[in-house]
Design a protein around this motif. Structure first.
Motif, PDB file in Angstrom:
ATOM      1  N   LEU A   4      52.211  40.756  64.653  1.00  0.00           N
ATOM      2  CA  LEU A   4      53.075  41.208  65.730  1.00  0.00           C
ATOM      3  C   LEU A   4      54.500  40.922  65.278  1.00  0.00           C
ATOM      4  CD1 LEU A   4      51.225  39.771  68.879  1.00  0.00           C
ATOM      5  CD2 LEU A   4      50.987  42.032  67.846  1.00  0.00           C
ATOM      6  N   VAL A   5      55.298  41.957  65.173  1.00  0.00           N
ATOM      7  CA  VAL A   5      56.645  41.799  64.637  1.00  0.00           C
ATOM      8  C   VAL A   5      57.666  42.272  65.668  1.00  0.00           C
ATOM      9  CG1 VAL A   5      58.225  42.388  62.783  1.00  0.00           C
ATOM     10  CG2 VAL A   5      55.780  42.114  62.297  1.00  0.00           C
ATOM     11  N   CYS A  22      58.093  45.335  69.756  1.00  0.00           N
ATOM     12  CA  CYS A  22      57.098  44.509  69.079  1.00  0.00           C
ATOM     13  C   CYS A  22      56.073  45.466  68.477  1.00  0.00           C
ATOM     14  CB  CYS A  22      56.441  43.542  70.050  1.00  0.00           C
ATOM     15  SG  CYS A  22      55.007  42.674  69.384  1.00  0.00           S
ATOM     16  N   ALA A  23      56.059  45.537  67.168  1.00  0.00           N
ATOM     17  CA  ALA A  23      55.133  46.413  66.463  1.00  0.00           C
ATOM     18  C   ALA A  23      53.898  45.634  66.046  1.00  0.00           C
ATOM     19  CB  ALA A  23      55.816  47.011  65.243  1.00  0.00           C
ATOM     20  N   TYR A  95      59.302  36.333  72.389  1.00  0.00           N
ATOM     21  CA  TYR A  95      58.043  36.511  71.669  1.00  0.00           C
ATOM     22  C   TYR A  95      57.175  37.553  72.368  1.00  0.00           C
ATOM     23  CZ  TYR A  95      59.174  31.890  69.739  1.00  0.00           C
ATOM     24  OH  TYR A  95      59.786  30.820  69.133  1.00  0.00           O
ATOM     25  N   CYS A  96      56.457  38.322  71.575  1.00  0.00           N
ATOM     26  CA  CYS A  96      55.404  39.142  72.150  1.00  0.00           C
ATOM     27  C   CYS A  96      54.061  38.501  71.806  1.00  0.00           C
ATOM     28  CB  CYS A  96      55.469  40.578  71.660  1.00  0.00           C
ATOM     29  SG  CYS A  96      55.099  40.813  69.919  1.00  0.00           S
ATOM     30  N   ALA A  97      53.081  38.809  72.613  1.00  0.00           N
ATOM     31  CA  ALA A  97      51.758  38.237  72.432  1.00  0.00           C
ATOM     32  C   ALA A  97      50.703  39.235  72.884  1.00  0.00           C
ATOM     33  CB  ALA A  97      51.624  36.947  73.231  1.00  0.00           C
ATOM     34  N   ALA A  98      49.517  39.094  72.311  1.00  0.00           N
ATOM     35  CA  ALA A  98      48.400  39.974  72.639  1.00  0.00           C
ATOM     36  C   ALA A  98      47.245  39.133  73.151  1.00  0.00           C
ATOM     37  CB  ALA A  98      47.965  40.759  71.411  1.00  0.00           C
ATOM     38  N   GLY A 111      53.753  36.857  67.991  1.00  0.00           N
ATOM     39  CA  GLY A 111      54.736  37.205  66.991  1.00  0.00           C
ATOM     40  C   GLY A 111      55.590  36.008  66.621  1.00  0.00           C
ATOM     41  N   GLN A 112      56.491  36.209  65.683  1.00  0.00           N
ATOM     42  CA  GLN A 112      57.355  35.133  65.207  1.00  0.00           C
ATOM     43  C   GLN A 112      58.591  34.963  66.073  1.00  0.00           C
ATOM     44  OE1 GLN A 112      56.679  32.911  62.614  1.00  0.00           O
ATOM     45  NE2 GLN A 112      54.686  33.840  63.020  1.00  0.00           N
TER      46      GLN A 112
END
Length: 120
Positions: A4-5, A22-23, A95-98, A111-112
């Motif tokens: 996750l970027v 966020c890709a 941050y993104c998260a799944a 993500g970072q």
């Protein structure tokens, strides 16, 4: 390997807008609920918003409703966070998260982060 970027962070003046992206790669993006969090220095990580796998339902923290909006494009494996009327107190790493957890308790991937700095 899942990645996750986040991108789109930077320095913005108070009152301005910013859109974060966020890709995602390495996972079946359309099967995951996606969320955005932020963490300011010395503070705990804070939930902002989440969107269901199909993109038809979104949940935004009450304190950010009206200024922040989450969306996603499953064709591009990307989730977005549109932020408007930014304030200095919005300064944080975003941050993104799944997650596959419908209760939004546990997150599978993170993500970072991308830094957002709002100047007064």
């Amino acid at each position: 390997q899942v990645q996750l970027v986040e991108s789109g962070g930077g320095l913005v003046q108070a009152g301005g807008p910013l859109r974060l992206s966020c890709a995602a790669s390495g996972l079946t993006f359309s099967r995951y609920i996606m969320a955005w969090f932020r963490q300011a220095p010395g503070q705990e990580r804070e939930f902002i918003a989440a969107i269901n796998s199909g993109g038809g339902r979104a949940y935004t923290d009450d304190s950010k409703k009206g200024r922040f909006a989450i969306s996603r494009d499953n064709a591009k494996n990307t989730v977005y966070l549109q932020m408007n009327s930014l304030k200095p107190e919005d300064t944080a790493v975003y941050y993104c998260a799944a997650t596959s957890d419908a209760d939004l308790v546990g997150y599978d991937y993170w993500g970072q982060g991308t830094q957002v700095t709002v100047s007064s």
